[in-house]
Design an enzyme around this catalytic site. Structure first.
Site, PDB file in Angstrom:
ATOM      1  CG  MET A 102      46.279  40.281  43.739  1.00  0.00           C
ATOM      2  SD  MET A 102      45.270  39.427  42.507  1.00  0.00           S
ATOM      3  CE  MET A 102      45.199  40.617  41.194  1.00  0.00           C
ATOM      4  CG  ASP A 161      35.617  36.513  47.544  1.00  0.00           C
ATOM      5  OD1 ASP A 161      35.184  35.353  47.480  1.00  0.00           O
ATOM      6  OD2 ASP A 161      35.730  37.265  46.561  1.00  0.00           O
ATOM      7  CE  LYS A 196      42.806  30.398  45.764  1.00  0.00           C
ATOM      8  NZ  LYS A 196      43.505  31.420  45.033  1.00  0.00           N
TER       9      LYS A 196
HETATM   10  N1  SAH Z   1      38.798  43.945  43.952  1.00  0.00           N
HETATM   11  C1  SAH Z   1      39.810  44.328  44.895  1.00  0.00           C
HETATM   12  C2  SAH Z   1      41.161  43.784  44.530  1.00  0.00           C
HETATM   13  C3  SAH Z   1      41.219  42.297  44.541  1.00  0.00           C
HETATM   14  S1  SAH Z   1      42.805  41.697  44.204  1.00  0.00           S
HETATM   15  C4  SAH Z   1      39.845  45.849  45.032  1.00  0.00           C
HETATM   16  O1  SAH Z   1      39.231  46.552  44.230  1.00  0.00           O
HETATM   17  O2  SAH Z   1      40.459  46.327  45.977  1.00  0.00           O
HETATM   18  C5  SAH Z   1      43.440  41.484  45.819  1.00  0.00           C
HETATM   19  C6  SAH Z   1      44.570  42.448  46.045  1.00  0.00           C
HETATM   20  O3  SAH Z   1      44.062  43.725  46.394  1.00  0.00           O
HETATM   21  C7  SAH Z   1      45.484  42.083  47.197  1.00  0.00           C
HETATM   22  O4  SAH Z   1      46.442  41.133  46.829  1.00  0.00           O
HETATM   23  C8  SAH Z   1      46.109  43.421  47.498  1.00  0.00           C
HETATM   24  O5  SAH Z   1      47.107  43.750  46.564  1.00  0.00           O
HETATM   25  C9  SAH Z   1      44.949  44.375  47.279  1.00  0.00           C
HETATM   26  N2  SAH Z   1      44.257  44.645  48.532  1.00  0.00           N
HETATM   27  C10 SAH Z   1      42.998  44.351  48.852  1.00  0.00           C
HETATM   28  N3  SAH Z   1      42.709  44.794  50.093  1.00  0.00           N
HETATM   29  C11 SAH Z   1      43.819  45.391  50.541  1.00  0.00           C
HETATM   30  C12 SAH Z   1      44.167  46.053  51.740  1.00  0.00           C
HETATM   31  N4  SAH Z   1      43.299  46.202  52.746  1.00  0.00           N
HETATM   32  N5  SAH Z   1      45.423  46.546  51.867  1.00  0.00           N
HETATM   33  C13 SAH Z   1      46.306  46.422  50.885  1.00  0.00           C
HETATM   34  N6  SAH Z   1      46.037  45.817  49.729  1.00  0.00           N
HETATM   35  C14 SAH Z   1      44.810  45.309  49.557  1.00  0.00           C
END
Ligand code: SAH
Length: 508
Positions: free
Chosen positions: A172, A35, A57
């Site tokens: 998100m 991803d 995406k």
């Molecule tokens: N499975 C992932 C979350 C996926 S949803 C996890 O456990 O982290 C995607 C969301 O995760 C993004 O929109 C954001 O809100 C958050 N996210 C993922 N990586 C991030 C990062 N490096 N910094 C801030 N937010 C992050």
């Protein structure tokens, strides 16, 4: 026989937050389905011939639907492949790992789930925010801030959340932030409740904006915060004043390009990262076996005819002894030879084998090695130079002039590294690189080839640091300004110059 699918979480961005198990799975995967939000360096763990399929995406990519991704995993596994389905953070937290798992189950494909460090907890931590603290809260709630637009009524129970008393983390949710804060206030949460929005957390580009429920949306808009970002709501945000620890080193905010071969880069990369800088690997050369072993093998069989064995790089040492082992020639056949090396790191490599060094110059340059050797050798002694295909002519010529019988043998080859470097080239062209480090003439030459001579004027904002006089000379001859040259011609010497330049720039 069917293969197997590993649904792997790889953490939030800092690639070192990956687990050992995730690395193992990525290493053995034939196919990697990944991803957008995975750290840039994660794919470096993959084996060379693995197939890498991007399914996230991006502006110029038609993204696959979830169903298409599910199908892809099943198809690959049915071909007998080991598949790593690689996801940012944890695969089961808003990662659709559950859906993929169920699909695999229904299609009778074997799978394993490898949990990852989730952004929901680690991103606040990197911004100095503990998601719970005994003084102010005893629960944590992780909520999706992204709701499908067609939903008439919010599925988020703001009424309960507003009075629950725990820390709220929204993922998100950047776009929806005005809505989120409005709903929390409307349902009774204090307007002055602290909020932090952490953008690109755990990465070199991390940015944290803090405020209150009342003003955070405005601030975030003003600062143009974009996804990915995590939103933290609650008193724990105040701990940031004391616990903000990330990106504090001397090199914070600095981008440093490392041009060494990937195989050799790790020490420099680690030193830069430990100082809080971002190390961008831009390998310009690749270490390979020589085109032919004929000359090398003949020499090894008659190695006792020589009096001196000279190494000018750790790679030379490694290649030499690897071949010796391969040919089953006993290391005791070298008993007669004295060993000279150019510098400390090369010496360390020789000493690992249990052989002591007979000569090493005080300053680690070819020039000094030549001068010093002339003092310790007698003209009748036979010398074997075990080097790369592009070893400097000066050393060979100098020893020949001294009247010695010298044999130069290519024990390894350096070739230009060809990798996809689009992202880095973009940064370079935008003048966003602070430093470039060159550790040999070939890194200079191949760097110019890679970026194109016509782009060298983009270096005006970038300071170049060279490891020693030969490298500096090559750079200058090619129109590259060298800001600093290492006093001690080692990686540590190079980093010392880097630190000094930054401290000068900061006026300290
Ligand atoms: N499975 C992932 C979350 C996926 S949803 C996890 O456990 O982290 C995607 C969301 O995760 C993004 O929109 C954001 O809100 C958050 N996210 C993922 N990586 C991030 C990062 N490096 N910094 C801030 N937010 C992050």
């Amino acid at each position: 026989m069917n293969g197997k699918v590993y649904i792997v979480g790889v953490g939030p961005g800092d690639y070192k937050l990956i687990t050992l198990k995730a690395v193992e799975c990525i290493k053995k995967a034939d196919v990697i389905v990944y991803d957008r939000l995975i750290g840039r360096k994660i794919l470096n763990f993959a084996k060379d011939n693995s197939e890498k399929i991007f399914v996230g995406k991006s502006p110029n990519n038609h993204s696959l639907s979830q169903y298409e991704i599910n199908r892809l995993l099943v198809e690959q596994a049915k071909k007998g492949k080991i598949v790593a389905r690689v996801k940012g953070g944890d695969p089961f937290l808003f990662g659709r790992g559950g859906e993929e798992g169920v699909f695999l189950y229904e299609n009778k494909i074997e799978f394993e789930i490898i949990p990852g460090i989730t952004s929901a907890i680690s991103v606040p931590a990197y911004a100095g925010i503990p998601v719970t603290h005994r003084e102010c809260c005893s629960s944590l709630h992780i909520i999706t801030g992204h709701e499908r637009e067609e939903k008439e009524k919010s599925s988020i129970n703001y009424k309960e959340l507003a009075k629950i008393g725990g820390t709220l983390v929204f993922l998100m949710g950047v776009k929806n932030l005005p809505n989120i804060s409005k709903n929390l206030i409307k349902n009774g949460m204090k307007r002055l409740t602290p909020v932090a929005v952490v953008e690109r957390g755990t990465t070199f580009d991390q940015r944290a904006i803090t405020g209150t429920l009342e003003d955070i949306s405005h601030k975030v808009l003003e600062e143009k915060v974009s996804s990915p970002a995590a939103i933290v709501v609650g008193e724990v945000v105040n701990f940031r004043e004391k616990l903000d620890w990330f990106l504090k080193g001397t090199l914070r905010g600095k981008r440093v390009v490392v041009t060494r071969a990937r195989e050799q880069a790790s020490r420099l990369v680690d030193m830069i990262e430990d100082l809080g800088g971002e190390a961008l690997e831009f390998p310009t050369i690749k270490i390979e076996p020589p085109d032919s072993f004929d000359q090398f093998d003949r020499i090894l069989e008659n190695v006792r005819n020589y009096n001196w064995l000279v190494f000018t790089s750790p790679n030379g040492v490694k290649a030499f002894f690897e071949r010796l082992r391969h040919k089953k020639i006993d290391v005791r056949s070298l008993y007669n030879l004295k060993v000279a090396v150019i510098g400390k790191v090369t010496a360390d490599e020789v000493e690992k084998i249990g052989i002591n060094i007979d000569y090493m110059p005080d300053k680690y340059t070819t020039d000094e090695l030549l001068k010093g050797m002339k003092k310790v050798i007698t003209p009748s002694e036979r010398i074997l130079l075990a080097r790369s295909d592009i070893g400097s002519k000066e050393l060979l010529d100098g020893l020949l002039e001294n009247g010695n019988n010298v044999t130069n043998v290519t024990v390894y080859k350096t070739s230009p590294a060809i990798e996809d470097r689009k992202e880095l080239l973009d940064l370079f062209k935008k003048g966003k690189i602070d430093f470039i480090t060159f550790t040999s003439s070939s890194t200079v030459i191949n760097f110019i080839k890679a970026v194109g001579r016509e782009n060298l004027d983009k270096l005006s904002n970038t300071k170049v640091i060279s490891i020693g006089p030969v490298t500096t000379k090559t750079a200058i001859e090619n129109g590259i300004n060298v800001a600093r040259q290492a006093d001690e011609h080692t990686i540590a010497g190079l980093v010392t110059q880097l630190i000094q330049l930054v401290q000068l720039g900061d006026g300290s």
